[in-house]
Scaffold this active site. Sequence first.
Site, PDB file in Angstrom:
ATOM      1  N   CYS A  86       0.810  -1.216   0.000  1.00 11.27           N
ATOM      2  CA  CYS A  86       0.000   0.000   0.000  1.00 11.27           C
ATOM      3  C   CYS A  86       0.848   1.272   0.000  1.00 11.27           C
ATOM      4  CB  CYS A  86      -0.967   0.013   1.178  1.00 11.27           C
ATOM      5  SG  CYS A  86      -0.218  -0.412   2.754  1.00 11.27           S
ATOM      6  N   HIS A 338      -9.334   3.841   1.031  1.00  7.81           N
ATOM      7  CA  HIS A 338      -7.917   3.485   0.881  1.00  7.81           C
ATOM      8  C   HIS A 338      -7.734   2.548  -0.316  1.00  7.81           C
ATOM      9  CE1 HIS A 338      -3.898   2.291   1.571  1.00  7.81           C
ATOM     10  NE2 HIS A 338      -4.075   1.366   2.499  1.00  7.81           N
TER      11      HIS A 338
END
Length: 381
Positions: A86, A338
């Site tokens: 991420c 996200h």
Amino acid sequence: MKEAVVIWAKRTPFGKYGGALRHLEPEALLLPLFQNLKQTFPEVMDQVDDVVLGNVVGNGGNVARKSLLEAGLNHRIPGITLDRQCGSGLESIIYACRMVQCEAGKVFIAGGVESTSRAPWKIKRPQSVYEMQLPQFFERASFAPEGQDPSMIEAAENVAQHYNISRNDQDLFAARSHRLVATHFNNGDINREIVPLTIKGALFDRDESLKPNLTEARLHRLRPILPNGTVTVGNSCMKNDGAGIALIMEKEMAVAMGIKWGMLYRDAVTTGVDPTLLGIGPVPAVSQLLKRQKLNIEDISAIELNEAFSSQVLASINELHLGLDKVNQWGGAIATGHPYSASGAALVARLLNLPNWQYGIATMGIGGGMGNAVLFEKWRQ
């Protein structure tokens, strides 16, 4: 050594997993951003040295190269796709800034893209045609050796327990995030970082995960995801679809073009932490970054810290001795979502548009037990 500046950074609105953007492949999510960039800086598009994009759960290949070609950029421009989980989008921007510094190029497009909705399923390949067992599906790739690779929820609970972050504090922080995002959407602040999309004839210009009327009381009523836990769907981010990119160039070139403002890249750090406490990665990353630059935390007036879970954000805030007023001043990923690799570019776009700071940091905790952080200085001619 040359100096690198970020002069433009935008993102799409983020869609929920299985939501409004579920039919769009990563290349299609990037297309409106490339188009907006070409309209804003047509004079530099043929001078781009490379396109650097993060992508984690895509279907393979080189998303950066394919997306730039589909957007109509010059076929002489190469593309590279990075995977630091991420943290990939932020790492791509760091990579591009360093390339400018070492004179490997003058103009780069960098960022990230993710479609969790379109991510392919992965199954274990049979070792023999005679295997009779049912296919084994992998929910995700392993990030660390067995026994050191908790789920994201388990890791968030580990952080909450290790750093004594209460359920109440996590819920209060989540409510703050939704409240701030709603406020700064309504006053037009966040709109400056967004390139709207048209989906089935309708304008899509706001993050789909946002709940503007969410209250602490409603958050308190949610059940923990794990037995006797503190992490809930309310004080965690969602899985999302979206993209974000930035235009990075040599400062001398920006000055010659008459560009008046942007962000000057100062330095960046990527480091590792205990994989079972992966969300705490921003703490050593930011600490090392400040030490290298001979700065104190008091010198930093804006910090964009990715909100994967309230527990890890609050633990990072406490360990770094941050004032809450400096952190995610317009809210964060618990409200906006996200989309993995796109999130780092979103942090950079937020910093670029955020007023009233001199030194700013974007930082993320990363799957597998890592953290990265990048330091910018506000730049004006």
